[in-house]
Design a protein around this motif. Structure first.
Motif, PDB file in Angstrom:
ATOM      1  N   ASN A  58       0.643  -1.069  -0.073  1.00 28.53           N
ATOM      2  CA  ASN A  58      -0.105   0.026   0.145  1.00 28.53           C
ATOM      3  C   ASN A  58       0.829   1.226  -0.097  1.00 28.53           C
ATOM      4  O   ASN A  58       0.365   2.422  -0.560  1.00 28.53           O
ATOM      5  CB  ASN A  58      -0.760  -0.087   1.094  1.00 28.53           C
ATOM      6  CG  ASN A  58      -1.799   1.300   1.229  1.00 28.53           C
ATOM      7  OD1 ASN A  58      -1.486   1.914   2.153  1.00 28.53           O
ATOM      8  ND2 ASN A  58      -2.772   1.534   0.241  1.00 28.53           N
ATOM      9  N   MET A  59       2.369   1.120   0.629  1.00 26.56           N
ATOM     10  CA  MET A  59       2.945   2.183   0.490  1.00 26.56           C
ATOM     11  C   MET A  59       3.443   2.623  -0.887  1.00 26.56           C
ATOM     12  O   MET A  59       3.889   3.851  -1.144  1.00 26.56           O
ATOM     13  CB  MET A  59       4.238   2.025   1.470  1.00 26.56           C
ATOM     14  CG  MET A  59       3.879   1.725   2.947  1.00 26.56           C
ATOM     15  SD  MET A  59       5.402   0.773   3.756  1.00 26.56           S
ATOM     16  CE  MET A  59       6.479   2.321   3.503  1.00 26.56           C
ATOM     17  N   THR A  60       3.386   1.705  -1.552  1.00 26.58           N
ATOM     18  CA  THR A  60       4.056   1.895  -3.107  1.00 26.58           C
ATOM     19  C   THR A  60       3.404   1.914  -4.207  1.00 26.58           C
ATOM     20  O   THR A  60       3.986   1.829  -5.405  1.00 26.58           O
ATOM     21  CB  THR A  60       5.129   0.719  -3.368  1.00 26.58           C
ATOM     22  OG1 THR A  60       4.349  -0.558  -3.141  1.00 26.58           O
ATOM     23  CG2 THR A  60       6.095   0.768  -2.155  1.00 26.58           C
ATOM     24  N   GLY A  61       2.008   1.747  -3.832  1.00 28.50           N
ATOM     25  CA  GLY A  61       1.042   1.535  -5.081  1.00 28.50           C
ATOM     26  C   GLY A  61       0.935   0.237  -5.659  1.00 28.50           C
ATOM     27  O   GLY A  61       0.268   0.263  -7.031  1.00 28.50           O
TER      28      GLY A  61
ATOM     29  N   ASN B 139       7.166   4.308  -6.237  1.00 24.69           N
ATOM     30  CA  ASN B 139       5.920   4.170  -6.532  1.00 24.69           C
ATOM     31  C   ASN B 139       5.289   3.673  -7.780  1.00 24.69           C
ATOM     32  O   ASN B 139       5.549   4.512  -8.946  1.00 24.69           O
ATOM     33  CB  ASN B 139       5.145   5.781  -6.029  1.00 24.69           C
ATOM     34  CG  ASN B 139       3.580   5.896  -6.186  1.00 24.69           C
ATOM     35  OD1 ASN B 139       2.811   5.120  -6.782  1.00 24.69           O
ATOM     36  ND2 ASN B 139       2.976   6.222  -5.121  1.00 24.69           N
TER      37      ASN B 139
HETATM   38  C1  LIG Z   1      -3.130   2.765   0.647  1.00 20.03           C
HETATM   39  O1  LIG Z   1      -4.544   2.633   0.817  1.00 20.03           O
HETATM   40  C2  LIG Z   1      -5.507   3.532   0.937  1.00 20.03           C
HETATM   41  C3  LIG Z   1      -6.747   2.933   1.408  1.00 20.03           C
HETATM   42  O2  LIG Z   1      -6.989   1.972   0.673  1.00 20.03           O
HETATM   43  C4  LIG Z   1      -5.393   4.600  -0.125  1.00 20.03           C
HETATM   44  O3  LIG Z   1      -6.085   5.773   0.001  1.00 20.03           O
HETATM   45  C5  LIG Z   1      -3.829   4.886  -0.658  1.00 20.03           C
HETATM   46  O4  LIG Z   1      -4.144   5.674  -1.707  1.00 20.03           O
HETATM   47  C6  LIG Z   1      -2.983   3.769  -0.583  1.00 20.03           C
HETATM   48  N1  LIG Z   1      -1.754   4.234  -0.863  1.00 20.03           N
HETATM   49  C7  LIG Z   1      -1.084   4.232  -1.963  1.00 20.03           C
HETATM   50  C8  LIG Z   1       0.407   4.638  -2.185  1.00 20.03           C
HETATM   51  O5  LIG Z   1      -1.405   3.702  -3.183  1.00 20.03           O
END
Ligand SMILES: *[C@@H]1O[C@H](CO)[C@@H](O)[C@H](O)[C@H]1NC(C)=O
Ligand SMILES: *[C@@H]1O[C@H](CO)[C@@H](O)[C@H](O)[C@H]1NC(C)=O
Ligand SMILES: *[C@@H]1O[C@H](CO)[C@@H](O)[C@H](O)[C@H]1NC(C)=O
Ligand SMILES: *[C@@H]1O[C@H](CO)[C@@H](O)[C@H](O)[C@H]1NC(C)=O
Ligand SMILES: *[C@@H]1O[C@H](CO)[C@@H](O)[C@H](O)[C@H]1NC(C)=O
Ligand SMILES: *[C@H]1O[C@H](CO)[C@@H](O)[C@H](O)[C@H]1NC(C)=O
Length: 861
Positions: free
Chosen positions: A124-127, A571
């Motif tokens: 989730n940190m990296t897309g 990312n």
């Molecule tokens: C991580 O997840 C959250 C909630 O789903 C989202 O809003 C956020 O954009 C995500 N982060 C990335 C870097 O994609």
């Protein structure tokens, strides 16, 4: 000079091979394989020619260890005792390197709780989660070579088999299970990792698919469709060597790998080491070479490991996962993670009546607990004391000793400024660090009810920690010795769940830039899926660096320095979405003397389908100061300040038609603040933001050093080195050389000791006539004449737990009369001075003007 402490270091250093030390002149340094060399031929010389040239030397006897093709050379084992210098003088030979031993950190058995879903939060940190879900990209068809400890291909999350039709399709074992530097490497065709784990963990990060195989929690690697090549160059003990690694790299290329990932820890050095030379050669042929920046973050600047220093290879820094798995306790209704001291080494376990006593100063602030005074008038017998982790007056060892003497049963240290710090501690005292916020909550809980008790858990649990989602403490700082931007980019590497050999538990959480570099390797594969073709490594790096997102340290508002994170956190979502290429991928401003920033050209290329308007802007980072107070060794923790360059653009808005590019002139001015004598590392980003909501801004990182880099101290003189000692082979005594000492070569061994705080293009040991000042030559040591580039020393030697030093034995009173002399000669009777000299960075190398020079001894022959 703190002579006595240095003597104790030497004693420790020579003990290891004391037998050899007395029997032989040549004491092999722990990290070099004696007699093994990598030789590079001149252009136009091939293996056959080189072989006949070497064989024509009647006095030389050798065996071939390995032959290369992409690197024009071979590695050999010299059996006739000839030195590297001797080899270098043979016609047709261009460069010679000693073969160095590489060692993976020891595998730790994992007893983590692997079931908590936060552990997959890295994606989730990296897309990556978005890209996997939205586009279903998997990196299918992309071949990733893993140059490591092999892969346990029997693991169901990695396909369960080896060879045709399997996820692990290619590979070779170059070392065998038992290889260490004293044994011959045993090759075979089976690269299975059953005993180390590192390579299997790396493979899982790149592309495990553990959704349906009974993993403790379902997870996927970055690119779960890639095909693997397993090039096993580390044995069970994690030992490998330069030339073996190079064999693995070449085979990976020859078997058609698109990406190779190498996570090889090593000291900092120059990019001319043979692995970096070969990595550049592979990268120039289009291969992507991803390496780890290193885990020496606690050492301060100049510490990026040498495998990533190739011009075209990508050195990867680490960010911590947002969540981490820790031991914890419960106090006043809340759970808090903690990190126990290294010396204690296990979960804390204290009786219920060991309640909390915050140790306050008179003014009500928390005490540092450094000495007996801190506890005066307080009864802490059998209690858990809480103190603040300010390291100005003492470190954890002293703090623990004082608390124990006062009768405490245990100690919690509120980490300053935040997070969970690593404590050395004491063997016989229970001690741990807690987060800053946990400290505040403990004090509040105590004030409400001083009788509150602790509940200590024996297991770990996942916590969102202070500092999660930020640059990892352990991740090595750049820049490199030529002020180039290394690391290039960052990826999640702290607290990463991945696969492990089945017989070692199957799954494990590990931390390190070794975990971050495969993340980047997997990200390349997703990018190639999106582009529907394999990009050249440098083009992929350009896109990934352009679209990374810089971050800051916890609770800091400014970005962390480029020397810590390069372009920032990778990312993949942005990398796939971007319609812009913003080049170059980095701008190296060098120092005040060689400043390159007066007239820089950047290029915006619009690879999208529509004319786009870009706005140019400038973002700054914190600057990092490592030389405050005239120290000759860089501070372990750089001081972060706000020294900012200023930037002007020839145009602030640029319109670029689809498929076209436009150049913009950028003028940098060094920061007005920041003292040149402290050599602040300043940095920032040039940003081009395309119009439109969904469009991705692109960045170019820049970095420079204010001051004259030639004045940056190289040799650590704070510590009483460089110095020449003499060790008596009979008595074992080690002592400083008295002025005019006549060395008795039959029983005495002179030893030069150095400790380098930063890189030098040439460290040399030279002998001069005392009266005339005439240069006699270079001291002959176990490495031949010393006159070579060196990276900085680590702060602490993990084997001895003492400051790291490097020792050189002066052999038999001989010198090489010139840098090109092929044999050592005896020094005639007379009086001499021994000089240690280190060439200043970015200098031409004129002696003595371009050197730091130390006279370390007067000797008589
Ligand atoms: C991580 O997840 C959250 C909630 O789903 C989202 O809003 C956020 O954009 C995500 N982060 C990335 C870097 O994609
Ligand atoms: C300190 O506290 C301990 C345990 O509560 C108690 O046994 C001891 O008598 C106290 N010592 C003093 C000097 O009050
Ligand atoms: C805690 O209990 C143990 C065992 O009953 C006792 O020996 C010890 O003195 C107690 N400590 C304190 C601080 O009360
Ligand atoms: C971080 O910032 C918040 C808000 O400014 C503050 O309350 C907190 O104490 C800070 N934490 C640390 C560890 O400095
Ligand atoms: C040593 O040899 C190299 C390469 O042949 C040459 O460039 C260099 O000038 C020589 N150095 C000296 C001091 O003779
Ligand atoms: C990348 O190198 C890191 C560091 O060793 C290593 O841990 C990882 O295995 C390598 N990745 C690949 C693709 O070989």
């Amino acid at each position: 000079m703190k002579i006595t402490s240095i003597i104790s270091l030497i004693a420790a250093a020579t003990l290891v091979s004391a037998g050899k030390f007395q029997a032989a002149d040549l004491r092999p340094n722990a990290d070099v394989i004696p007699g093994a060399f990598i030789i590079e031929y001149h252009d136009g010389i091939d293996h056959a020619k080189a072989n006949s040239i070497l064989n024509s030397k009647k006095e030389l006897s050798f065996k071939v260890r390995g032959k290369y093709n992409l690197f024009n050379g071979a590695s050999i084992q010299v059996e006739s005792g000839h030195s590297g210098e001797y080899l270098a003088k043979i016609p047709g030979i261009k460069r010679v390197w000693p073969v160095e031993v590489y060692q993976l950190p020891k595998a730790k058995p994992s007893n983590e709780d692997l079931t908590l879903p936060q552990l997959t939060s890295a994606h989730n940190m990296t897309g990556v989660d978005y890209v996997q879900k939205t586009f279903k990209y998997t990196g299918k068809g992309i071949k990733v070579g893993i140059i490591d400890s092999g892969i346990d291909y029997t693991h169901p999350a990695l396909g369960g088999c080896f060879g045709k039709g399997c996820r692990v399709r290619y590979g070779w074992d170059f070392v065998g299970d038992d290889y260490d530097k004293t044994k011959v490497a045993k090759q075979d065709s089976d690269p299975r990792d059953t005993c180390n784990g590192h390579g299997t963990h790396v493979a899982g990060i790149i592309g495990a698919d553990a959704r349906k195989v009974g993993a403790p929690q379902p997870f996927v690697g970055v690119a779960p469709g890639v095909t693997f090549g397993a090039y096993r160059i580390f044995s069970c003990a994690g030992t490998g060597a330069t030339d073996i690694i190079m064999l693995g790299m070449e085979l990976a290329f020859n078997q058609g790998m698109n990406i190779i990932n190498m996570s090889l820890g090593a000291g900092s050095a120059y990019k001319s080491n043979p692995i970096a030379v070969l990595a550049d050669s592979l990268a120039a042929r289009g291969l992507t070479v991803v390496t780890s920046a290193g885990n020496d973050g606690a050492d301060g600047v100049w510490s990026v490991g040498n495998t990533g220093l190739g011009e075209l290879s990508t050195a990867v820094a680490s960010y911590d996962n947002v969540a981490g798995s820790y031991h914890y306790f419960k106090y006043a209704g809340a759970e808090h993670p903690y990190s126990f001291s290294q010396a204690w080494g296990k979960a804390l376990n204290l009786p219920t009546n060991a309640t909390l006593v915050p140790v306050f100063e008179k003014d009500g602030t928390l005490s540092d607990g450094c000495d007996a005074d801190s506890y005066a008038g307080k009864n802490v017998t059998g209690k858990v004391v809480l103190v603040i982790g300010d390291v100005t007056r003492c470190k954890s060892g002293g703090r623990g000793a004082a608390a124990k003497a006062a009768g405490a049963a245990g100690m919690l240290i509120q980490t300053l400024p935040l997070g969970l710090s690593n404590l050395g501690g004491n063997l016989d005292f229970q001690m741990a660090s807690i987060e800053f916020s946990a400290g505040q909550e403990l004090i509040a809980g105590y004030k409400k009810n001083p009788a509150s008790t602790f509940t200590w858990s024996s297991t770990k649990k996942s916590f969102r920690v202070e500092g999660g989602g930020r640059p990892s403490d352990f991740s090595s700082w750049g820049l490199d010795g030529e002020l180039r931007i290394k690391p290039n980019i960052a990826a999640p590497g702290g607290n990463i769940l991945s696969t492990y050999p089945l017989n070692m538990g199957g799954y494990a959480i590990e931390s390190g830039t070794s975990m971050a570099s495969p993340y980047v390797a997997g990200s390349h594969a997703l990018l190639y899926s999106a582009h529907k073709k394999v990009l050249r490594g440098q083009d992929a790096r350009q896109i990934l660096m352009n679209t990374a997102t810089p971050g800051s340290f916890f609770n800091h508002t400014e970005y962390a320095p480029v020397a810590k994170q390069g372009a920032g956190l990778i990312n993949v979502r942005n990398a796939i979405a971007t319609q812009t290429i913003f080049s170059p991928d980095r701008i190296e401003l060098l120092d005040s003397v060689h400043f390159t920033g007066k007239n820089v050209e950047v290029k915006i290329k619009n690879v999208g389908k529509h004319t786009t308007v870009y706005t140019l802007s400038h973002e700054t980072t914190e600057s990092a100061i490592s030389y405050r107070g005239g120290n000759s060794y860089p501070l372990a923790t750089p001081i972060l300040e706000a020294d900012k360059a200023t930037v002007t653009f020839s145009q602030k808005k640029v319109t670029v038609r689809a498929g076209q590019s436009v150049k913009v002139k950028v003028q940098f001015k060094e920061p007005a603040t920041g003292k040149a004598i402290e050599f602040p590392f300043y940095s920032g980003y040039i940003v081009a933001t395309p119009q439109g909501k969904a469009s991705v801004p692109v960045r170019i990182p820049y970095a420079g050093v204010k001051g004259d880099i030639a004045k940056v101290p190289i040799l650590d003189t704070d510590y009483g080195v460089p110095v020449l000692f003499v060790s008596n082979k009979k008595t074992g005594k080690v002592g400083a050389i008295e002025k005019g000492h006549k060395i008795d070569w039959a029983v005495e061994q002179p030893i030069l000791v150095t400790r380098l705080g930063s890189h030098t293009p040439e460290l040399s040991f030279r002998l001069f006539e005392a009266k005339s000042g005439k240069e006699v030559g270079y001291l002959n040591t176990q490495y031949g004449p010393v006159a070579a580039s060196f990276g900085r020393s680590k702060n602490i030697d993990t084997n001895t737990n003492k400051p790291a030093i490097r020792t050189f034995n002066w052999l038999q009173g001989t010198v090489y009369t010139g840098i090109n002399a092929t044999v050592p000669t005896a020094v005639p009777a007379g009086e001499y001075k021994v000089i240690v000299a280190a060439q200043r960075k970015l200098s031409r190398g004129k002696f003595p003007a371009d050197f730091e020079v130390y006279e370390v001894a007067d000797v008589t022959f």
